[in-house]
Design an enzyme around this catalytic site. Sequence first.
Site, PDB file in Angstrom:
ATOM      1  N   TYR A 120       0.807  -1.225   0.000  1.00 19.58           N
ATOM      2  CA  TYR A 120       0.000   0.000   0.000  1.00 19.58           C
ATOM      3  C   TYR A 120       0.834   1.266   0.000  1.00 19.58           C
ATOM      4  CZ  TYR A 120      -3.982  -2.993   0.756  1.00 19.58           C
ATOM      5  OH  TYR A 120      -4.946  -3.951   0.588  1.00 19.58           O
ATOM      6  N   LYS A 171       3.655 -14.974   4.303  1.00 16.22           N
ATOM      7  CA  LYS A 171       3.835 -15.946   3.222  1.00 16.22           C
ATOM      8  C   LYS A 171       5.336 -16.083   3.042  1.00 16.22           C
ATOM      9  CE  LYS A 171       2.157 -18.504  -0.177  1.00 16.22           C
ATOM     10  NZ  LYS A 171       1.234 -19.642  -0.034  1.00 16.22           N
ATOM     11  N   ASP A 204      -2.512 -18.316   3.292  1.00 16.75           N
ATOM     12  CA  ASP A 204      -3.529 -19.179   2.660  1.00 16.75           C
ATOM     13  C   ASP A 204      -4.067 -20.198   3.665  1.00 16.75           C
ATOM     14  OD1 ASP A 204      -0.924 -20.092   2.548  1.00 16.75           O
ATOM     15  OD2 ASP A 204      -1.062 -20.922   0.522  1.00 16.75           O
ATOM     16  N   ASP A 228      -5.671  -6.756   5.113  1.00 19.16           N
ATOM     17  CA  ASP A 228      -6.863  -6.230   4.453  1.00 19.16           C
ATOM     18  C   ASP A 228      -7.791  -7.378   4.063  1.00 19.16           C
ATOM     19  OD1 ASP A 228      -8.718  -4.758   3.075  1.00 19.16           O
ATOM     20  OD2 ASP A 228      -7.349  -4.012   1.552  1.00 19.16           O
ATOM     21  N   ASP A 232     -11.513  -8.959   5.991  1.00 14.95           N
ATOM     22  CA  ASP A 232     -12.819  -9.103   5.335  1.00 14.95           C
ATOM     23  C   ASP A 232     -13.354 -10.508   5.583  1.00 14.95           C
ATOM     24  OD1 ASP A 232     -12.780  -6.538   4.330  1.00 14.95           O
ATOM     25  OD2 ASP A 232     -13.344  -7.130   2.298  1.00 14.95           O
TER      26      ASP A 232
HETATM   27 MG    MG Z   1     -10.809  -3.936   2.874  1.00 11.97          MG
END
Ligand code: MG
Length: 337
Positions: A120, A171, A204, A228, A232
Site C-alpha cells: 500500500y 507468506k 492461505d 486487508d 474481510d
Molecule cells: Mg478492505
Amino acid sequence: MTHRIAVIGGDGIGPEVTSVALEAIAAAGADVSPTEFDLGGQRYLRDGTVLDDQTLTELRTFDAILLGAVGTPDVPPGIIERGLLLKARFELDLYVNLRPFQLADGHSFTVIRENTEGAYAGEGGFLRKGTPQEIATQGSVNTRMGAERAIRYAFELAQARTRRHLTLVHKTNVLTFAGDLWQRTFDEVAVEYPEVTTAYQHVDAACIHFVEDPHRFEVIVTDNLFGDILTDLGGAVAGGIGLAASANLNPDRTGPSLFEPVHGSAPDIAGKGLANPTAAVLSASLMLDFLGDAECAQRMRAACDAVIADDAVPQAGTDEIAAAILARVTQPHMTRQ
Ligand code: MG
Ligand code: NAI
C-alpha cells in the site's frame, strides 16, 4: 474532559451509520464534542477536493476522527482511497489497524494489521503504458521499524489477553525477503515476551483456519495487504460485514487516531434504510476506549452484543437496529447478560 472529535460521515451509507454512532455516544453519556467534515466522493465530484493540506492540519488538532465510509461509483478507483484514506493513515502515522472479531459462540480474536507500508506504500510505476509491451510494477515496502512497531503492539496486546497467544501470518515461503524480515523481527521481539506463546501460519492456511477453526486464534499480526483481505474474511465468519469495526491507531499519540467500520459506502443499499449501524457503533466504542472512557465504551459494546444476540431484533433495517442499540445503551442495568 471533553473529547473533540472530527466526524467524516462520507458517502453512501457512511452518514447513515455515523449518525447512529453519534447518538449512541451521546446516549452512553460520553463527553464528546463532534465537528463535521464534508469529505469523500461527493465532495470530490463537487469541487475536486479530496483531503487538502489545510484540512489535514485542522484534523491534527482533534482528539480522534470518526469516519463512516467514503467512495462513490462515479469516482474512478484509487482517487478517494489513496487521496483520503491512505493519506490520512500515512500522514497521521496510523500504523496499527486493529480489527476485533466476535463469534456467535463468544470466542473473540483480534487482527493487528500493519497500516502504513507493504503493497500500500504506492511503490511502482508503468513503462510503455498503453502499448503491447506495457510493464507495471507494484512493490512492497517493508522496513524493520514498520514491521517492529506493529509486531510490538501485537505482543503488548497478546500479553494482556487470557491465553497470551500471538500468531504471525505471512507468506514466508514465497515472499522470502519481506517474509524473512517479518519472521526475524517477530522472533527477536518474542524473546522480550516470554509469557506470550507464538505461532506462525501462511496466509492461505490462515484463511482455511479462519473458516474452519477460528478458536485457535487470539491475536494475529500481519502485513498491510494480507491484513486487508484476512479481515474481510474475519468479518464474514464473525456475523457479517455489518458488524465489523476497526481502529486505525497512532499508538504514540502524536496525532489523532481514526475509527471506522470495515465496510464501505455500500451504494447498492444507500438511502434505503437497510445499512446495519452496528459496525459504526462498535467503532465508536473502540474510539472511546482509546480515549480513556472505558465505561462508556463498554456500555456501547455490551448494547451491540445484546442486540446481536437478540433474535427478536430484525437484523436488517437501520432504524430498528439503531433503536434496539440506543435503548440498551441508555439502560445500562439491562446490558449485563
Ligand atoms: Mg478492505
Ligand atoms: P462495501 O463494504 O461498501 O459493500 C459490500 C457489500 O456489503 C454490499 O453488498 C453492501 O450492501 C454490503 N454492506 C456493506 N456495509 C453494510 C452494512 N453496514 N449493512 C448491511 N450491508 C452492508 O464494499 P464495496 O461495494 O466494495 O465498496 C463500495 C464503495 O465503498 C467503493 O467506493 C469503495 O471504494 C468504498 N469503500 C470504502 C471503504 C472505507 O471508507 N473505509 C472501505 C471499503 C470500500
